[in-house]
Design a protein around this motif. Structure first.
Motif, PDB file in Angstrom:
ATOM      1  N   SER A 188      -5.664  -5.929   5.798  1.00  0.00           N
ATOM      2  CA  SER A 188      -4.100  -5.589   5.792  1.00  0.00           C
ATOM      3  C   SER A 188      -3.267  -6.351   6.629  1.00  0.00           C
ATOM      4  O   SER A 188      -3.806  -7.148   7.630  1.00  0.00           O
ATOM      5  CB  SER A 188      -4.314  -4.270   6.510  1.00  0.00           C
ATOM      6  OG  SER A 188      -4.918  -3.230   5.628  1.00  0.00           O
ATOM      7  N   LEU A 196      -8.330  -2.674   9.156  1.00  0.00           N
ATOM      8  CA  LEU A 196      -7.824  -1.383   9.658  1.00  0.00           C
ATOM      9  C   LEU A 196      -8.775  -0.208   9.632  1.00  0.00           C
ATOM     10  O   LEU A 196      -8.785   0.856   9.786  1.00  0.00           O
ATOM     11  CB  LEU A 196      -6.404  -0.854   8.979  1.00  0.00           C
ATOM     12  CG  LEU A 196      -5.246  -1.597   9.234  1.00  0.00           C
ATOM     13  CD1 LEU A 196      -3.967  -0.861   8.807  1.00  0.00           C
ATOM     14  CD2 LEU A 196      -5.102  -1.724  10.938  1.00  0.00           C
ATOM     15  N   LYS A 225       2.585  -1.021   4.385  1.00  0.00           N
ATOM     16  CA  LYS A 225       1.345  -1.859   4.969  1.00  0.00           C
ATOM     17  C   LYS A 225       0.953  -2.546   3.668  1.00  0.00           C
ATOM     18  O   LYS A 225       1.302  -2.035   2.486  1.00  0.00           O
ATOM     19  CB  LYS A 225       0.186  -0.735   5.305  1.00  0.00           C
ATOM     20  CG  LYS A 225      -1.033  -1.506   5.451  1.00  0.00           C
ATOM     21  CD  LYS A 225      -1.994  -0.578   5.931  1.00  0.00           C
ATOM     22  CE  LYS A 225      -2.659   0.178   4.811  1.00  0.00           C
ATOM     23  NZ  LYS A 225      -4.119   0.794   4.885  1.00  0.00           N
ATOM     24  N   LYS A 282       1.974   3.587   5.412  1.00  0.00           N
ATOM     25  CA  LYS A 282       2.838   3.058   6.263  1.00  0.00           C
ATOM     26  C   LYS A 282       2.333   2.883   7.617  1.00  0.00           C
ATOM     27  O   LYS A 282       1.592   3.978   8.118  1.00  0.00           O
ATOM     28  CB  LYS A 282       4.254   3.659   6.426  1.00  0.00           C
ATOM     29  CG  LYS A 282       4.896   3.592   5.070  1.00  0.00           C
ATOM     30  CD  LYS A 282       6.465   3.978   5.435  1.00  0.00           C
ATOM     31  CE  LYS A 282       7.253   3.819   4.132  1.00  0.00           C
ATOM     32  NZ  LYS A 282       8.640   3.768   4.363  1.00  0.00           N
ATOM     33  N   THR A 283       2.704   2.032   8.327  1.00  0.00           N
ATOM     34  CA  THR A 283       2.392   1.684   9.895  1.00  0.00           C
ATOM     35  C   THR A 283       3.513   1.390  10.675  1.00  0.00           C
ATOM     36  O   THR A 283       4.178   0.509  10.163  1.00  0.00           O
ATOM     37  CB  THR A 283       1.116   0.618  10.083  1.00  0.00           C
ATOM     38  OG1 THR A 283       1.418  -0.641   9.667  1.00  0.00           O
ATOM     39  CG2 THR A 283      -0.273   0.779   9.440  1.00  0.00           C
ATOM     40  N   ASP A 294       0.872  -1.155   0.024  1.00  0.00           N
ATOM     41  CA  ASP A 294       0.113   0.003  -0.010  1.00  0.00           C
ATOM     42  C   ASP A 294       0.805   1.188   0.067  1.00  0.00           C
ATOM     43  O   ASP A 294       2.174   1.233   0.175  1.00  0.00           O
ATOM     44  CB  ASP A 294      -0.734   0.059   1.165  1.00  0.00           C
ATOM     45  CG  ASP A 294      -1.931   0.696   1.294  1.00  0.00           C
ATOM     46  OD1 ASP A 294      -2.068   1.980   0.755  1.00  0.00           O
ATOM     47  OD2 ASP A 294      -3.027   0.391   1.647  1.00  0.00           O
ATOM     48  N   SER A 334      -2.141  -4.747   1.465  1.00  0.00           N
ATOM     49  CA  SER A 334      -3.676  -4.973   1.659  1.00  0.00           C
ATOM     50  C   SER A 334      -3.888  -5.894   0.467  1.00  0.00           C
ATOM     51  O   SER A 334      -3.531  -5.846  -0.594  1.00  0.00           O
ATOM     52  CB  SER A 334      -4.293  -3.430   1.139  1.00  0.00           C
ATOM     53  OG  SER A 334      -4.056  -2.659   2.568  1.00  0.00           O
ATOM     54  N   TYR A 342       0.249  -5.527   8.507  1.00  0.00           N
ATOM     55  CA  TYR A 342       0.662  -4.382   9.076  1.00  0.00           C
ATOM     56  C   TYR A 342       1.608  -4.426  10.396  1.00  0.00           C
ATOM     57  O   TYR A 342       1.308  -5.592  11.026  1.00  0.00           O
ATOM     58  CB  TYR A 342      -0.440  -3.295   9.059  1.00  0.00           C
ATOM     59  CG  TYR A 342      -1.564  -3.711  10.307  1.00  0.00           C
ATOM     60  CD1 TYR A 342      -1.013  -3.493  11.647  1.00  0.00           C
ATOM     61  CD2 TYR A 342      -2.404  -4.524   9.805  1.00  0.00           C
ATOM     62  CE1 TYR A 342      -2.048  -3.851  12.516  1.00  0.00           C
ATOM     63  CE2 TYR A 342      -3.394  -5.011  10.898  1.00  0.00           C
ATOM     64  CZ  TYR A 342      -3.153  -4.559  12.412  1.00  0.00           C
ATOM     65  OH  TYR A 342      -4.115  -5.055  13.124  1.00  0.00           O
ATOM     66  N   ARG A 343       2.493  -3.582  10.338  1.00  0.00           N
ATOM     67  CA  ARG A 343       3.459  -3.836  11.485  1.00  0.00           C
ATOM     68  C   ARG A 343       2.940  -2.682  12.576  1.00  0.00           C
ATOM     69  O   ARG A 343       2.568  -1.715  12.504  1.00  0.00           O
ATOM     70  CB  ARG A 343       4.825  -3.440  11.235  1.00  0.00           C
ATOM     71  CG  ARG A 343       5.946  -4.003  12.379  1.00  0.00           C
ATOM     72  CD  ARG A 343       7.380  -3.755  11.868  1.00  0.00           C
ATOM     73  NE  ARG A 343       7.750  -2.223  12.065  1.00  0.00           N
ATOM     74  CZ  ARG A 343       8.970  -1.865  11.735  1.00  0.00           C
ATOM     75  NH1 ARG A 343       9.826  -2.511  11.130  1.00  0.00           N
ATOM     76  NH2 ARG A 343       8.858  -0.611  11.725  1.00  0.00           N
ATOM     77  N   HIS A 344       2.819  -3.312  13.882  1.00  0.00           N
ATOM     78  CA  HIS A 344       2.681  -2.651  15.034  1.00  0.00           C
ATOM     79  C   HIS A 344       3.284  -2.943  16.243  1.00  0.00           C
ATOM     80  O   HIS A 344       3.780  -4.177  16.629  1.00  0.00           O
ATOM     81  CB  HIS A 344       1.009  -2.878  15.651  1.00  0.00           C
ATOM     82  CG  HIS A 344       0.671  -2.106  16.714  1.00  0.00           C
ATOM     83  ND1 HIS A 344       0.645  -0.453  16.830  1.00  0.00           N
ATOM     84  CD2 HIS A 344       0.594  -2.353  17.982  1.00  0.00           C
ATOM     85  CE1 HIS A 344       0.365  -0.343  18.043  1.00  0.00           C
ATOM     86  NE2 HIS A 344       0.175  -1.356  18.808  1.00  0.00           N
ATOM     87  N   TRP A 350       4.204  -7.907  13.515  1.00  0.00           N
ATOM     88  CA  TRP A 350       3.159  -8.118  12.063  1.00  0.00           C
ATOM     89  C   TRP A 350       2.022  -8.599  12.562  1.00  0.00           C
ATOM     90  O   TRP A 350       1.927  -9.639  13.395  1.00  0.00           O
ATOM     91  CB  TRP A 350       4.043  -8.680  11.002  1.00  0.00           C
ATOM     92  CG  TRP A 350       5.043  -7.860  10.282  1.00  0.00           C
ATOM     93  CD1 TRP A 350       6.452  -7.914  10.821  1.00  0.00           C
ATOM     94  CD2 TRP A 350       4.901  -6.851   9.345  1.00  0.00           C
ATOM     95  NE1 TRP A 350       7.084  -7.001  10.063  1.00  0.00           N
ATOM     96  CE2 TRP A 350       6.018  -6.448   9.228  1.00  0.00           C
ATOM     97  CE3 TRP A 350       3.694  -6.378   8.859  1.00  0.00           C
ATOM     98  CZ2 TRP A 350       6.530  -5.434   8.443  1.00  0.00           C
ATOM     99  CZ3 TRP A 350       4.042  -5.417   7.715  1.00  0.00           C
ATOM    100  CH2 TRP A 350       5.231  -4.760   7.511  1.00  0.00           C
TER     101      TRP A 350
END
Length: 139
Positions: A73, A86, A65, A59-60, A56, A67, A75-77, A81
């Protein structure tokens, strides 16, 4: 003449071998990025997570990110991962890759089974793979 490279190091008059090594490193880095710029989930307890994931524009956690066509999605948090939705607030995390997954990776690790969130994730857990999903030829 001096040139500045990654990490703030300086080098003087790089010869042909040095330039070739730098070009090789750059090509390797680009290959890794392009290889992980898209991937597939071919099995999941929740159908909306199946399919082709592409990078995508957003970014996160400082990482790209990814999709799929259903709007789900990867995504990293906080360095790990996750796979989820979202769209709503707060986001719905359905699966996560923590156990046996490396922290702080720039892209999600392929071949790792993501753990379901006990509230919303359904078995079987998804696994990210580089190869497209096999098509059932019997249909």
């Amino acid at each position: 003449a001096h040139r500045r490279f990654c990490g703030g190091r300086r080098a003087q008059n790089i010869g042909g071998i040095g330039k070739m090594m730098m070009l090789r490193a750059l090509l390797c880095a680009l290959t890794i990025v392009s290889a992980t710029a898209n991937f597939y989930i071919c099995e999941s307890g929740s159908e909306q997570f199946l399919g082709h994931y592409t990078m995508d524009t957003s970014k996160t956690d400082g990482a790209p990110k990814f999709s799929n066509d259903e709007g789900m999605s990867v995504y990293r948090h906080s360095g790990y991962w996750y796979i989820g939705d979202l769209g709503p607030w707060p986001p719905e995390t359905h699966y996560r890759c923590i156990q046996g997954c490396e922290h702080g990776m720039e892209t999600p690790q392929l071949g790792k089974a993501y753990e379901p969130n006990r509230n919303v994730g359904k078995l079987p857990s998804p696994t990210l793979q580089a190869e497209p999903c096999a098509v059932n030829d019997e249909l």
